[in-house]
Design an enzyme around this catalytic site. Sequence first.
Site, PDB file in Angstrom:
ATOM      1  N   SER A  34      35.782  -7.872  34.506  1.00  0.00           N
ATOM      2  CA  SER A  34      35.237  -7.943  33.140  1.00  0.00           C
ATOM      3  C   SER A  34      36.170  -8.679  32.196  1.00  0.00           C
ATOM      4  CB  SER A  34      35.068  -6.539  32.549  1.00  0.00           C
ATOM      5  OG  SER A  34      34.099  -5.826  33.218  1.00  0.00           O
ATOM      6  N   HIS A  65      30.567 -11.007  32.071  1.00  0.00           N
ATOM      7  CA  HIS A  65      30.498 -11.513  33.439  1.00  0.00           C
ATOM      8  C   HIS A  65      29.595 -12.739  33.470  1.00  0.00           C
ATOM      9  CE1 HIS A  65      32.418  -8.315  35.885  1.00  0.00           C
ATOM     10  NE2 HIS A  65      32.166  -7.596  34.812  1.00  0.00           N
ATOM     11  N   HIS A  87      27.696  -4.696  40.181  1.00  0.00           N
ATOM     12  CA  HIS A  87      28.168  -3.319  40.089  1.00  0.00           C
ATOM     13  C   HIS A  87      27.080  -2.369  40.578  1.00  0.00           C
ATOM     14  CE1 HIS A  87      30.426  -5.530  36.918  1.00  0.00           C
ATOM     15  NE2 HIS A  87      31.428  -4.802  37.360  1.00  0.00           N
ATOM     16  N   TYR A  89      26.568   0.460  39.361  1.00  0.00           N
ATOM     17  CA  TYR A  89      25.933   1.115  38.209  1.00  0.00           C
ATOM     18  C   TYR A  89      24.785   0.289  37.643  1.00  0.00           C
ATOM     19  CZ  TYR A  89      29.026  -1.847  35.322  1.00  0.00           C
ATOM     20  OH  TYR A  89      29.679  -2.915  34.750  1.00  0.00           O
ATOM     21  N   GLU A  90      24.679  -0.980  38.041  1.00  0.00           N
ATOM     22  CA  GLU A  90      23.539  -1.806  37.618  1.00  0.00           C
ATOM     23  C   GLU A  90      22.334  -1.556  38.520  1.00  0.00           C
ATOM     24  OE1 GLU A  90      24.755  -6.075  36.375  1.00  0.00           O
ATOM     25  OE2 GLU A  90      26.361  -5.390  37.701  1.00  0.00           O
ATOM     26  N   ALA A 117      39.050  -4.605  35.189  1.00  0.00           N
ATOM     27  CA  ALA A 117      39.472  -3.901  33.980  1.00  0.00           C
ATOM     28  C   ALA A 117      39.426  -2.418  34.323  1.00  0.00           C
ATOM     29  CB  ALA A 117      38.522  -4.210  32.833  1.00  0.00           C
ATOM     30  N   MET A 214      35.204   0.924  37.729  1.00  0.00           N
ATOM     31  CA  MET A 214      33.857   1.024  38.308  1.00  0.00           C
ATOM     32  C   MET A 214      33.573  -0.104  39.295  1.00  0.00           C
ATOM     33  SD  MET A 214      31.901   1.784  34.718  1.00  0.00           S
ATOM     34  CE  MET A 214      32.629   2.838  33.466  1.00  0.00           C
ATOM     35  N   SER A 215      34.601  -0.602  39.938  1.00  0.00           N
ATOM     36  CA  SER A 215      34.356  -1.713  40.867  1.00  0.00           C
ATOM     37  C   SER A 215      35.379  -1.686  41.991  1.00  0.00           C
ATOM     38  CB  SER A 215      34.468  -3.046  40.109  1.00  0.00           C
ATOM     39  OG  SER A 215      35.805  -3.253  39.679  1.00  0.00           O
ATOM     40  N   ASN A 238      42.428   0.280  28.302  1.00  0.00           N
ATOM     41  CA  ASN A 238      42.384   1.441  27.401  1.00  0.00           C
ATOM     42  C   ASN A 238      42.987   2.645  28.111  1.00  0.00           C
ATOM     43  OD1 ASN A 238      39.635   1.031  28.940  1.00  0.00           O
ATOM     44  ND2 ASN A 238      39.925   3.228  28.677  1.00  0.00           N
ATOM     45  N   HIS A 250      33.095  -0.492  24.957  1.00  0.00           N
ATOM     46  CA  HIS A 250      33.132  -1.653  25.847  1.00  0.00           C
ATOM     47  C   HIS A 250      33.644  -2.909  25.130  1.00  0.00           C
ATOM     48  CE1 HIS A 250      32.226  -4.189  29.261  1.00  0.00           C
ATOM     49  NE2 HIS A 250      31.361  -4.909  28.580  1.00  0.00           N
TER      50      HIS A 250
END
Length: 275
Positions: A34, A65, A87, A89-90, A117, A214-215, A238, A250
Amino acid sequence: MTPLSKASLIDQAAATIAHALDDRKPRVAIVLGSGLGRLTERVESPLHMPYGPLPGFYPPSVVGHAGELVSGTLGGVEVLLQSGRFHMYEGFSAQDAALPVRCFAELGITTLIVTNAAGGIRRSFKPGTLMVLSDHINFTGRNPLEGHVLPHETRFPDMSVAYDRDLRAKAHAVAAAQGVTLEEGVYAGLLGPTYETPAEVRMLETMGADAVGMSTVVEVIAARARGMRCLGISLITNPAAGTFDGVLDHAEVMEVAAEAGERLAGIVEGVVNAG
Ligand code: HPA
């Protein structure tokens, strides 16, 4: 999807990419996380391959992206960049998320560099910290190797050294030479798309995780199943939820990624050049 159609989708995509690459023969692929897409600007003689015509590659739905592969040279070394990942989550399966990596293996790529990230769990990590992955915890509940064993893959890949020791040492040497601080730690990969709850972050901390994202984990699993050498670098955008007095956003994650992305790009380029 049957195992055969999965394999043929990978073959078809790899053949389409090979055709576009013509006599270019990258041996290193770099997956951009990201907001880290600016590494593509450092590539010389770029050949842009938008995902549109590539079987199994879908237009990205996440801000930050792009949706293209870029081939070219980075400091004289041929590379293939993946700008835009799939991802889970998509709504993508683990197999969808790992398809590009499997295509890279078909193309003869032997080294995979993954960037992402991530939220910092280790308390000393500040936004902008770079962390090379020593290991990961796959907490996504998914695995791209589920189902029949695909051609050129092993049923039970060893994961004792998922992240290549030599590449990690090179990353540290390059960072030191560039005067950039590079931490090392364990990345926990979760499904998302929610950021974690403070209780989840405390659990991950107890489990030994230093960063959370998340990846990455399913891509590295597929790469290891194909015998590729892997290097992973997280850009801590973060502090993880509950480790600071604030909420996660985000847009802020993207801002930090853009700022620190140059330092990360410098390390990646240095590692590629170190061979
Ligand atoms: N959690 C999960 N993924 C992330 C985070 C986070 O705090 N920051 C950037 N990606």
